[in-house]
Design an enzyme around this catalytic site. Structure first.
Site, PDB file in Angstrom:
ATOM      1  N   TYR A 109     -66.201  12.167 -30.227  1.00 39.96           N
ATOM      2  CA  TYR A 109     -67.507  11.808 -29.676  1.00 39.96           C
ATOM      3  C   TYR A 109     -67.781  12.712 -28.476  1.00 39.96           C
ATOM      4  O   TYR A 109     -67.191  12.555 -27.414  1.00 39.96           O
ATOM      5  CB  TYR A 109     -67.473  10.324 -29.294  1.00 39.96           C
ATOM      6  CG  TYR A 109     -68.723   9.754 -28.669  1.00 39.96           C
ATOM      7  CD1 TYR A 109     -69.914  10.459 -28.580  1.00 39.96           C
ATOM      8  CD2 TYR A 109     -68.717   8.454 -28.162  1.00 39.96           C
ATOM      9  CE1 TYR A 109     -71.040   9.914 -28.008  1.00 39.96           C
ATOM     10  CE2 TYR A 109     -69.845   7.889 -27.588  1.00 39.96           C
ATOM     11  CZ  TYR A 109     -70.998   8.636 -27.510  1.00 39.96           C
ATOM     12  OH  TYR A 109     -72.122   8.089 -26.932  1.00 39.96           O
ATOM     13  N   LYS A 136     -69.377  13.360 -33.507  1.00 38.77           N
ATOM     14  CA  LYS A 136     -70.649  12.782 -33.070  1.00 38.77           C
ATOM     15  C   LYS A 136     -71.098  13.621 -31.887  1.00 38.77           C
ATOM     16  O   LYS A 136     -70.557  13.504 -30.785  1.00 38.77           O
ATOM     17  CB  LYS A 136     -70.474  11.318 -32.666  1.00 38.77           C
ATOM     18  CG  LYS A 136     -71.737  10.652 -32.132  1.00 38.77           C
ATOM     19  CD  LYS A 136     -71.439   9.242 -31.641  1.00 38.77           C
ATOM     20  CE  LYS A 136     -72.678   8.506 -31.169  1.00 38.77           C
ATOM     21  NZ  LYS A 136     -73.293   9.078 -29.947  1.00 38.77           N
TER      22      LYS A 136
END
Length: 307
Positions: A144, A174
């Site tokens: 992330y 992400k």
């Protein structure tokens, strides 16, 4: 819910808010209706829980375990995938949450960079990610990337360098940054079975042009059906329609930012537009004045028809 080890994560993913009571305690009873709302009203079939939108860093490990378990339990048979964010400042806490995610049948885990004691190199961050992934080796693992929050300005592309050698379960990134060159290099580098998911909602169309497999965002909680229309238009080659929807999303968010759009405002806007009772944010995030949320909700209704 068996982990979707071989199922590539694509399409629209809602980064969920954490429901709280008016007294600031987690409210598990609202999760079931929340999932039904996302699926039935927004057409969103995957969720990213306990992330930035979910105020993860303001939650205890015990709260995050309880929330993850309830999200997975209530999503069974309804959502395609539940990705649980397990990143923490403390490696041991991240490992505990990763083990727990595997036990409750999450479809994948994601990890943000620590942001107090920050990794100084891509290698240091990869090592941290490896240590988390190693305790849940069967779960699809996502990095992330959100430098505006962590203050860790290492290029995501550098993190991906040979990452599968350390993390065999690695399945994607992400990418919640605005650097489209770095994003494009991630897309170019990634293996075909990985997912590159974009996290800046107001630039979704640009990310799709660059090759994004899907998107994860907070506004998809209430703009999900419109974002799906944008993605569908893009896939059909109708760039004019896709651009029109993107411009409307940008107009809404630009308007909201002028009123001080932050997590507290965003959460109250979700309350107003969805009819759910997700409660206020947790300090230090301040609760949004009702007038601001109502003003932004009015702007939303002037731009978009109901889903």
């Amino acid at each position: 819910m068996a982990p979707a080890v071989d199922k590539k994560l694509t399409g629209l993913v809602a980064a969920t808010f954490t429901p709280f009571t008016t007294h600031g305690e987690i409210n598990l009873s609202e999760i079931g209706p929340y999932i039904d709302y996302l699926k039935e009203k927004q057409g969103v079939n995957s969720i990213f829980v306990n992330g930035t939108t979910g105020e993860s860093m303001s939650l205890s490990v015990a709260e995050r375990r309880d929330l993850a378990e309830e999200w997975c339990r209530k999503a069974k048979g309804k959502m395609d995938q539940v990705i649980v964010h397990v990143g923490c400042m403390c490696l041991k806490d991240s490992q505990e949450l990763a083990r727990h995610a595997a036990q409750i049948g999450a479809d994948g885990i994601a990890v943000i960079s620590p942001s107090f004691f920050k990794p100084s190199t891509a290698g240091a961050l990869r090592t941290f990610l490896h240590e988390v992934s190693s305790v849940a080796p069967t779960l699809p693992f996502y990095y992330y990337h959100i430098p505006s929050v962590t203050g860790v300005n290492i290029l995501a592309r550098d993190i991906l360098e040979d990452v599968w050698e350390l993390i065999p379960s690695f399945k994607g990134v992400k990418f919640s940054g605005s650097d489209l060159m770095d994003f494009g290099q991630c897309v170019s580098y990634c293996q075909t079975h990985w997912s590159v998911l974009y996290g800046v909602d107001e630039q979704l169309l640009a990310a799709l042009v660059m090759g994004a497999d899907g998107a994860v965002g907070s506004t998809y909680n209430y703009l999900g059906c419109h974002a799906r229309e944008l993605m569908s238009a893009f896939e059909k080659g109708n760039i004019v329609q896709a651009r029109t929807i993107q411009f409307k999303m940008q107009e809404l968010l630009s308007y909201a930012k002028k009123l001080g759009f932050d997590l507290g405002v965003n959460k109250q806007l979700m309350n107003e537009l969805s009819g759910l009772c997700l409660g206020p944010p947790r300090l230090p995030v301040m609760q949004c004045p009702m007038s601001e949320a109502l003003t932004i909700a009015k702007k939303y209704r002037s731009l978009f028809t109901e889903c």
